[in-house]
Motif scaffolding. Structure first.
Motif, PDB file in Angstrom:
ATOM      1  N   MET A  78       0.840  -1.187   0.000  1.00 19.12           N
ATOM      2  CA  MET A  78       0.000   0.000   0.000  1.00 19.12           C
ATOM      3  C   MET A  78       0.884   1.248   0.000  1.00 19.12           C
ATOM      4  O   MET A  78       1.842   1.345   0.783  1.00 19.12           O
ATOM      5  N   TYR A  79       0.548   2.204  -0.872  1.00 17.44           N
ATOM      6  CA  TYR A  79       1.333   3.432  -1.003  1.00 17.44           C
ATOM      7  C   TYR A  79       0.403   4.634  -0.934  1.00 17.44           C
ATOM      8  O   TYR A  79      -0.790   4.537  -1.246  1.00 17.44           O
ATOM      9  N   ALA A  80       0.974   5.777  -0.556  1.00 15.07           N
ATOM     10  CA  ALA A  80       0.240   7.027  -0.711  1.00 15.07           C
ATOM     11  C   ALA A  80       0.143   7.334  -2.207  1.00 15.07           C
ATOM     12  O   ALA A  80       1.111   7.113  -2.951  1.00 15.07           O
ATOM     13  N   PRO A  81      -0.995   7.816  -2.689  1.00 12.65           N
ATOM     14  CA  PRO A  81      -1.145   8.074  -4.131  1.00 12.65           C
ATOM     15  C   PRO A  81      -0.075   8.983  -4.703  1.00 12.65           C
ATOM     16  O   PRO A  81       0.324   8.846  -5.862  1.00 12.65           O
ATOM     17  N   GLU A  82       0.430   9.922  -3.884  1.00 14.72           N
ATOM     18  CA  GLU A  82       1.426  10.876  -4.400  1.00 14.72           C
ATOM     19  C   GLU A  82       2.860  10.378  -4.261  1.00 14.72           C
ATOM     20  O   GLU A  82       3.794  11.013  -4.743  1.00 14.72           O
ATOM     21  N   ASP A  83       3.065   9.237  -3.593  1.00 14.38           N
ATOM     22  CA  ASP A  83       4.420   8.700  -3.408  1.00 14.38           C
ATOM     23  C   ASP A  83       4.379   7.185  -3.547  1.00 14.38           C
ATOM     24  O   ASP A  83       4.039   6.469  -2.615  1.00 14.38           O
ATOM     25  N   LYS A  84       4.728   6.704  -4.739  1.00 11.48           N
ATOM     26  CA  LYS A  84       4.631   5.274  -5.035  1.00 11.48           C
ATOM     27  C   LYS A  84       5.972   4.565  -4.907  1.00 11.48           C
ATOM     28  O   LYS A  84       6.178   3.486  -5.458  1.00 11.48           O
ATOM     29  N   LYS A  85       6.885   5.163  -4.160  1.00 10.77           N
ATOM     30  CA  LYS A  85       8.192   4.558  -3.973  1.00 10.77           C
ATOM     31  C   LYS A  85       8.340   3.908  -2.603  1.00 10.77           C
ATOM     32  O   LYS A  85       9.024   2.896  -2.472  1.00 10.77           O
ATOM     33  N   LYS A  86       7.721   4.496  -1.587  1.00 12.63           N
ATOM     34  CA  LYS A  86       7.861   3.990  -0.229  1.00 12.63           C
ATOM     35  C   LYS A  86       6.568   3.329   0.219  1.00 12.63           C
ATOM     36  O   LYS A  86       5.528   3.969   0.323  1.00 12.63           O
ATOM     37  N   SER A  87       6.628   2.024   0.506  1.00 15.01           N
ATOM     38  CA  SER A  87       5.451   1.290   0.959  1.00 15.01           C
ATOM     39  C   SER A  87       5.084   1.711   2.369  1.00 15.01           C
ATOM     40  O   SER A  87       5.928   1.787   3.266  1.00 15.01           O
ATOM     41  N   LEU A  88       3.793   1.977   2.590  1.00 13.60           N
ATOM     42  CA  LEU A  88       3.298   2.353   3.909  1.00 13.60           C
ATOM     43  C   LEU A  88       2.868   1.131   4.720  1.00 13.60           C
ATOM     44  O   LEU A  88       2.912   1.141   5.942  1.00 13.60           O
ATOM     45  N   ALA A  89       2.417   0.105   4.032  1.00 16.36           N
ATOM     46  CA  ALA A  89       1.981  -1.123   4.703  1.00 16.36           C
ATOM     47  C   ALA A  89       1.960  -2.238   3.671  1.00 16.36           C
ATOM     48  O   ALA A  89       1.908  -1.992   2.466  1.00 16.36           O
ATOM     49  N   ASN A  90       2.029  -3.461   4.129  1.00 16.26           N
ATOM     50  CA  ASN A  90       1.948  -4.593   3.209  1.00 16.26           C
ATOM     51  C   ASN A  90       1.165  -5.730   3.867  1.00 16.26           C
ATOM     52  O   ASN A  90       1.068  -5.821   5.088  1.00 16.26           O
ATOM     53  N   GLY A  91       0.595  -6.571   3.037  1.00  9.91           N
ATOM     54  CA  GLY A  91      -0.188  -7.698   3.529  1.00  9.91           C
ATOM     55  C   GLY A  91      -0.109  -8.868   2.581  1.00  9.91           C
ATOM     56  O   GLY A  91       0.687  -8.871   1.628  1.00  9.91           O
ATOM     57  N   THR A  92      -0.939  -9.871   2.811  1.00 10.36           N
ATOM     58  CA  THR A  92      -0.974 -11.092   2.003  1.00 10.36           C
ATOM     59  C   THR A  92      -2.364 -11.242   1.404  1.00 10.36           C
ATOM     60  O   THR A  92      -3.371 -11.018   2.090  1.00 10.36           O
TER      61      THR A  92
END
Length: 287
Positions: free
Chosen positions: A74-88
């Motif tokens: 999951m990323y902020a729409p304006e910043d697609k380089k740094k993941s904010l959270a991840n899941g399965t």
């Protein structure tokens, strides 16, 4: 910005005594929440409602009906380089409400723009139904063989990779026609491979044969040498091996050349499926 000059630390839902003034507050949730210019007044409790969690569920099955298990980010729409959270996939993920850009790490990957997460609600995203490609490969002894392959769009082949994987591991693909390059020795190319919705397309590599080359000097002493295989009268190396060691290779006719002895060649060496071709090389001269 990362926090600097931290003055207080506390847990949400509990009052914290602070000196009067203006503060920036960071809640290290996923994603982090910043609250700017919070005023703390004398003898008053400043109460702030921040964030609020919802859930996201990315669900789907493969061509055999088995739930897909892979990571998404999951990323902020304006910043697609740094993941904010991840899941399965197929497992709900708690995440702060807001809008997100989502990337699912399938091959090929799937992305979703502007996914809205609402407080106390579950946002469900259904993965598209694909087909599957399974390339079966067994070594000379009939054991599963791991060989990497690449899937391309039909035209052109170069720099048009859709996905990649390993033999004996089914991989999901959108329905369509593809070209497949298998990095075996020698390599194999499959054209116009059809992937159908909800079906498994299976390809099987040819059965291997084997080549065993023994090298000895004039006195009969075993030598440890490198040899190479070429197409008949060809210049490109198809495979290489070492004397005293079995080399598994696809059935075919090959020219064999010793690396250290340019004058030692064997033309039209025949390798048959399921059989071992043995050659003895007598080296009479020095390198």
């Amino acid at each position: 910005p990362e926090p600097v000059n931290i003055l207080y630390g506390a847990k949400t839902g509990r009052p914290l005594e602070m000196l009067t003034g203006f503060y920036d507050i960071k809640i290290p949730s996923s994603p982090a929440i910043w609250i700017k210019n919070v005023t703390i007044e004398e003898a008053k409790t400043t109460e702030i409602e921040a964030g609020g969690y919802g859930k996201v569920l990315i669900a789907g099955n493969d061509a055999t009906g088995k739930p897909i298990k892979d990571y998404f980010f999951m990323y902020a729409p304006e910043d697609k380089k740094k993941s904010l959270a991840n899941g399965t996939t197929n497992e709900p993920l708690d995440i702060v409400e807001g809008n997100y850009y989502v990337r699912v790490a399938l091959k090929p990957e799937i992305t979703y723009e502007d996914v809205r997460i609402r407080r106390n609600e579950t946002t469900k995203i259904d993965l598209p139904l694909w087909g599957q490609l399974n390339i079966v490969a067994m070594d000379f002894e009939g054991k599963p063989l791991r060989v990497h392959y690449w899937v391309y769009k039909k035209e052109p082949w170069k720099d048009n990779i859709v996905a990649s994987g390993d033999t004996n591991k089914p991989a999901g693909l959108p329905p369509g026609e593809y070209n497949v390059y298998v990095g075996s020795y020698p390599d194999i190319k499959y054209k116009d491979v059809v992937i159908k919705l909800g079906e498994v397309t299976e390809l099987k590599l040819p059965e291997y044969g084997a080549l065993l080359v023994r090298a000895v000097d004039a006195r009969g002493k075993p030598l440890d040498e490198i040899f190479r295989l070429y197409e008949p009268k060809g210049k490109d190396v198809i495979s290489s091996g070492q004397t005293k060691r079995r080399l598994d290779v696809f059935p075919g006719i090959y020219d064999l050349k010793m690396t250290s002895y340019r004058d030692i060649t064997y033309d039209a060496v025949k390798v048959e499926a399921g059989k071992i071709t043995e050659i003895e090389v007598i080296v009479k001269e020095g390198k």
